[in-house]
Design an enzyme around this catalytic site. Structure first.
Site, short mmCIF file in Angstrom:
data_model
loop_
_atom_site.label_atom_id
_atom_site.label_comp_id
_atom_site.label_asym_id
_atom_site.label_seq_id
_atom_site.Cartn_x
_atom_site.Cartn_y
_atom_site.Cartn_z
N LYS A 15 0.90 -1.17 0.21
CA LYS A 15 0.06 0.00 -0.02
C LYS A 15 0.82 1.18 -0.19
O LYS A 15 0.68 2.26 -0.82
CB LYS A 15 -0.79 0.10 1.26
CG LYS A 15 -1.86 -1.00 1.34
CD LYS A 15 -2.84 -0.92 2.63
CE LYS A 15 -2.13 -0.99 3.87
NZ LYS A 15 -1.70 -2.49 4.31
N ARG A 90 -9.60 1.21 8.44
CA ARG A 90 -9.15 -0.38 8.66
C ARG A 90 -10.30 -0.99 9.50
O ARG A 90 -9.99 -2.10 9.77
CB ARG A 90 -8.13 -0.21 9.81
CG ARG A 90 -6.71 -0.73 8.78
CD ARG A 90 -5.74 -0.55 9.63
NE ARG A 90 -4.32 -1.13 9.68
CZ ARG A 90 -3.12 -0.48 9.03
NH1 ARG A 90 -3.24 0.60 8.54
NH2 ARG A 90 -2.12 -1.30 8.89
N ARG A 129 11.92 -6.72 5.21
CA ARG A 129 11.83 -5.29 4.95
C ARG A 129 12.87 -4.51 5.80
O ARG A 129 13.00 -4.81 7.07
CB ARG A 129 10.53 -4.88 5.28
CG ARG A 129 10.31 -3.25 5.29
CD ARG A 129 8.88 -2.94 4.77
NE ARG A 129 8.05 -3.08 6.23
CZ ARG A 129 6.83 -2.83 6.02
NH1 ARG A 129 6.09 -2.15 4.94
NH2 ARG A 129 6.02 -3.01 7.25
N ARG A 162 11.55 -2.38 11.25
CA ARG A 162 10.48 -1.85 11.93
C ARG A 162 10.25 -2.67 13.14
O ARG A 162 10.12 -3.92 12.78
CB ARG A 162 9.12 -1.76 10.97
CG ARG A 162 8.78 -0.17 10.61
CD ARG A 162 7.94 -0.29 9.61
NE ARG A 162 6.63 -1.01 10.10
CZ ARG A 162 5.50 -0.58 9.10
NH1 ARG A 162 5.36 0.11 8.37
NH2 ARG A 162 4.16 -0.83 9.93
N ARG A 173 -0.52 -9.14 13.04
CA ARG A 173 -1.19 -8.05 12.10
C ARG A 173 -1.99 -8.63 11.08
O ARG A 173 -3.05 -8.14 10.67
CB ARG A 173 0.02 -7.18 11.56
CG ARG A 173 0.56 -6.37 12.60
CD ARG A 173 2.06 -5.84 12.29
NE ARG A 173 2.08 -4.89 11.09
CZ ARG A 173 3.24 -5.01 10.29
NH1 ARG A 173 4.20 -5.55 10.50
NH2 ARG A 173 3.01 -3.99 9.21
#
Ligand code: AMP
Length: 218
Positions: A15, A90, A129, A162, A173
């Site tokens: 996103k 969300r 990531r 992160r 998540r």
């Protein structure tokens, strides 16, 4: 023309990346609630601490807090011409509150793109990531590794992970997405506003699919 586009999808689906590209293409600013909360979590305030704990656990920030933060931005002059919403709404409640916010401004949601990808791919994208501490450039140790381990190709800054990209938080998540966010597909589907776009494959291919869906040229 005022346009409000929503990019939704599970964590790691792209996103943020696709939102940035679409923002450049359309000249509409991107509003990413995850970025707002990362900023907030860095502050030594009661709200900052609360948000930090929630993000680390992989849960969602309470709807009222989210909507208040979005209200402040969306009513500001920078978003007068519309925006691309990344990671918001969300929950169904957030979507309902968003409708009210937009009505106040004589705006409405124009289109919702729901990006999709396999769970296994998402876990790999998130756990691999890495983000540059200096310039925020994104890398992935599996799909797009930096030339020198731990260093940004662009500015030489240190690459960090992160905190919520740890294996356990990623699973949480994904679970939260399925339970709380996925019902929005039906919500916007009923309103005739939703397209599902395949988020697998190279970034530029996914962007082409999004642009084609919106009737824009690549
Ligand atoms: P993201 O960068 O979009 O993956 O968001 C990171 C984290 O910020 C999420 O796991 C949530 O804890 C929080 N967050 C971001 N957007 C929202 C939202 N619309 N509602 C509730 N929590 C959010």
């Amino acid at each position: 023309m005022q346009s409000v586009f929503i990019l939704m999808g599970p964590p790691g689906v792209g996103k943020g990346t696709q939102g940035d590209l679409l923002s450049r293409k359309t000249d509409l600013p991107k509003l990413a609630t995850g970025d707002l909360f990362r900023e907030e979590a860095g502050k030594d305030t009661p709200l900052g601490k609360k948000v930090q704990g929630i993000m680390q656990s992989g849960s969602l920030v309470p709807d009222d807090v989210v909507v208040e933060l979005v209200r402040e931005r969306i009513n500001s002059s920078s978003y007068e011409g519309g925006c691309i919403l990344d990671g918001f709404p969300r929950t169904i409640r957030q979507a309902e509150l968003l409708e009210g916010l937009l009505e106040e401004e004589d705006k409405k949601v124009d289109h919702v793109i729901s990006l999709t990808a396999d769970d296994e791919e998402l876990v790999k994208r998130l756990s691999g990531r890495r983000i540059c501490r200096g310039c925020n450039s994104l890398f992935n140790i599996y799909f797009n590794p930096p030339a020198k381990e731990g260093r940004c190709d662009l500015c030489g800054g240190t690459l960090i992970q992160r905190e919520d990209d740890s294996e356990t938080t990623i699973r949480q998540r994904l679970d939260v997405y399925k339970k709380q966010t996925r019902p929005l597909i039906e919500f916007y589907g009923h309103k005739g506003l939703l397209s599902e776009v395949d988020g697998m494959g190279p970034v530029d291919r996914v962007q082409d699919r999004i642009l084609a869906d919106l009737g824009m040229k690549g």
